[in-house]
Write a protein that holds these residues in place. Sequence first.
Motif, mmCIF file in Angstrom:
data_model
loop_
_atom_site.group_PDB
_atom_site.id
_atom_site.type_symbol
_atom_site.label_atom_id
_atom_site.label_comp_id
_atom_site.label_asym_id
_atom_site.label_seq_id
_atom_site.Cartn_x
_atom_site.Cartn_y
_atom_site.Cartn_z
ATOM 1 N N LEU A 350 0.837 -1.204 0.000
ATOM 2 C CA LEU A 350 0.000 0.000 0.000
ATOM 3 C C LEU A 350 0.871 1.252 0.000
ATOM 4 C CD1 LEU A 350 -2.822 -1.000 2.528
ATOM 5 C CD2 LEU A 350 -3.092 -0.538 0.082
ATOM 6 N N ALA A 351 1.937 1.231 0.804
ATOM 7 C CA ALA A 351 2.846 2.383 0.864
ATOM 8 C C ALA A 351 3.501 2.626 -0.489
ATOM 9 C CB ALA A 351 3.910 2.158 1.932
ATOM 10 N N ALA A 352 3.902 1.553 -1.177
ATOM 11 C CA ALA A 352 4.546 1.688 -2.485
ATOM 12 C C ALA A 352 3.597 2.295 -3.507
ATOM 13 C CB ALA A 352 5.043 0.325 -2.966
ATOM 14 N N ARG A 353 2.323 1.900 -3.439
ATOM 15 C CA ARG A 353 1.357 2.435 -4.402
ATOM 16 C C ARG A 353 1.105 3.921 -4.195
ATOM 17 N NH1 ARG A 353 -1.053 -2.869 -4.106
ATOM 18 N NH2 ARG A 353 -2.476 -2.302 -2.408
ATOM 19 N N GLY A 354 1.468 4.434 -3.016
ATOM 20 C CA GLY A 354 1.281 5.852 -2.755
ATOM 21 C C GLY A 354 2.347 6.734 -3.391
ATOM 22 N N PHE A 355 3.401 6.141 -3.924
ATOM 23 C CA PHE A 355 4.466 6.905 -4.588
ATOM 24 C C PHE A 355 4.035 7.307 -6.001
ATOM 25 C CE2 PHE A 355 6.848 5.030 -1.206
ATOM 26 C CZ PHE A 355 8.006 5.766 -1.051
ATOM 27 N N ASP A 356 4.643 8.378 -6.479
ATOM 28 C CA ASP A 356 4.507 8.726 -7.892
ATOM 29 C C ASP A 356 5.028 7.551 -8.715
ATOM 30 O OD1 ASP A 356 6.071 9.810 -10.439
ATOM 31 O OD2 ASP A 356 4.485 11.244 -9.997
ATOM 32 N N PRO A 357 4.339 7.172 -9.814
ATOM 33 C CA PRO A 357 4.753 5.994 -10.594
ATOM 34 C C PRO A 357 6.227 5.990 -10.986
ATOM 35 C CG PRO A 357 2.611 6.737 -11.344
ATOM 36 C CD PRO A 357 3.087 7.754 -10.341
ATOM 37 N N ARG A 358 6.796 7.170 -11.281
ATOM 38 C CA ARG A 358 8.198 7.215 -11.697
ATOM 39 C C ARG A 358 9.145 6.939 -10.536
ATOM 40 N NH1 ARG A 358 10.220 9.159 -16.138
ATOM 41 N NH2 ARG A 358 11.968 10.099 -15.017
ATOM 42 N N ARG A 359 8.687 7.153 -9.301
ATOM 43 C CA ARG A 359 9.545 6.965 -8.133
ATOM 44 C C ARG A 359 9.086 5.787 -7.282
ATOM 45 N NH1 ARG A 359 12.767 11.109 -6.830
ATOM 46 N NH2 ARG A 359 12.647 10.596 -4.607
ATOM 47 N N ARG A 360 8.161 5.011 -7.798
ATOM 48 C CA ARG A 360 7.587 3.915 -7.019
ATOM 49 C C ARG A 360 8.626 2.818 -6.784
ATOM 50 N NH1 ARG A 360 2.187 2.499 -9.449
ATOM 51 N NH2 ARG A 360 1.678 4.440 -8.366
ATOM 52 N N PRO A 361 8.793 2.383 -5.535
ATOM 53 C CA PRO A 361 9.750 1.296 -5.254
ATOM 54 C C PRO A 361 9.261 -0.035 -5.802
ATOM 55 C CG PRO A 361 8.561 1.914 -3.257
ATOM 56 C CD PRO A 361 8.169 2.903 -4.309
ATOM 57 N N ALA A 362 10.219 -0.921 -6.079
ATOM 58 C CA ALA A 362 9.902 -2.272 -6.549
ATOM 59 C C ALA A 362 10.050 -3.226 -5.376
ATOM 60 C CB ALA A 362 10.836 -2.665 -7.687
ATOM 61 N N LEU A 363 8.997 -3.986 -5.077
ATOM 62 C CA LEU A 363 9.030 -4.956 -3.980
ATOM 63 C C LEU A 363 9.461 -6.307 -4.523
ATOM 64 C CD1 LEU A 363 7.202 -2.639 -2.818
ATOM 65 C CD2 LEU A 363 6.088 -4.409 -1.447
ATOM 66 N N VAL A 364 10.562 -6.840 -3.980
ATOM 67 C CA VAL A 364 11.088 -8.103 -4.513
ATOM 68 C C VAL A 364 11.617 -8.986 -3.384
ATOM 69 C CG1 VAL A 364 11.863 -6.881 -6.605
ATOM 70 C CG2 VAL A 364 13.515 -7.405 -4.801
ATOM 71 N N SER A 365 11.804 -10.238 -3.723
ATOM 72 C CA SER A 365 12.577 -11.163 -2.892
ATOM 73 C C SER A 365 13.642 -11.773 -3.786
ATOM 74 C CB SER A 365 11.688 -12.264 -2.300
ATOM 75 O OG SER A 365 12.508 -13.283 -1.745
ATOM 76 N N ALA A 366 14.884 -11.350 -3.586
ATOM 77 C CA ALA A 366 15.976 -11.916 -4.385
ATOM 78 C C ALA A 366 16.132 -13.397 -4.089
ATOM 79 C CB ALA A 366 17.282 -11.174 -4.081
#
Length: 446
Positions: A350-366
């Motif tokens: 939810l927090a990530a979706r609140g970012f501007d699309p160009r600055r939105r973080p990518a949620l991953v599990s390496a």
Amino acid sequence: MIGEVSVEERALGEDRTRAVVVGPYLSRGPAALSRDPQARLAEAVGLAQAIDLDIVGELPVALNEVRPATYLGKGKVEEIAETVKAQEAGLVSMDCQLSPVQQRNLEKAWGAKVIDRTGLILEIFGQRARTKEGALQVELAHLAYQKSRLVRSWTHLERQRGGFGFLGGPGETQIETDRRLIEERMRRIEQDLDKVKRTRGLHRKTRREVPYPVVALVGYTNAGKSTLFNRLTKAEVLAQDMLFATLDPTLRQIRLPHGARVLLSDTVGFISDLPTMLVSAFRATLEEVTLADVILHVRDVSHEDSEAQARDVETILEELGLKGEAEGRIVEVWNKIDGLEPERLEAMRLAARGFDPRRRPALVSALTGEGLDDLLARIETLLAESRVTLALEISPEDGQGLAWLHAHAEVLSRETKEDGGSRLTVRVAPERLDEVRRRYSSALRT
């Protein structure tokens, strides 16, 4: 480095050097710690474990002020002396920057070797550097550190003696001789580093001849950069749950979803209070980051101090001149989501979706690979923004021209015409646009 702690001693398992880690953190004032003291102490323990010390004590100390002679107050010095004696510790790691006088006084009070945060990090770097450049950079930083401590190391030799030409002029003290020898060695290392830097520049120029964009991984040490690097490249770079597992930069080629190739660069992890001498010594190594087309700031969002770690990384990026103009090419990668509870993971999304699309973080599990397809697509989109897409045609006999395009541009699509020629859509870096148009008069922007 840690004089008395020999490589053989560390390798003997049960005979490892017994060490006490002390976290002396100011609780007030402008120099007060901006992060959780327990998390910082845990990091200090991790640093000590990274050189295989046997940790027999962890002591947080809240300070109101720093004492010039011993850093700590008299009562604390005596209390720690009892712990050192009871635990039969041969080394005390102080998670702060000590002056030579403070270090000497604490060694006398505790009857044990004392090392500060800078010395410990230098020791780790000295063990881990594998390339010639890495080894030279570590030695240069260590000599700068050692030079400032000659007064501690050589007080018993501070007497005048005659010179023997190359050993020093008449009346030169032992300290002056050693300082001069260190300075001469530092100059030689700097000359060697200049040669390595020129070689790296030639390699970089060669890579620029091939239109592969560079994507650099940066982040706090142990954030999972090498695990992510291995997952994306199918390489086997050392990836351990250990601080500073990677020191030397590594480059590998990967393919993006639509076939474009990029160079992925794994770099040394950053850390809070990184010694200034190491920041400057590793500036050449970090040049790969400053020239990258996309920078992935990998964060361990499962870590309790993730926000403070992110600020530390941003501070170093700023020191490298990577703020402002570079912000548009920096992507935050929130790694280790596999370590989050479901409720916290949902809050992160939810927090990530609140970012501007160009600055939105990518949620991953390496570790599991979750989210990596979206990350690669994001990289591809970012790179496409700075590149020019062209449509062009090639005659059937121009096999050489077709080969040149595959070598110097991204071929997005190819369609064979009835006469055997090809109709292509390609993407090129702006600096190659004029060259492509000279070679292919039919080239038009799409």
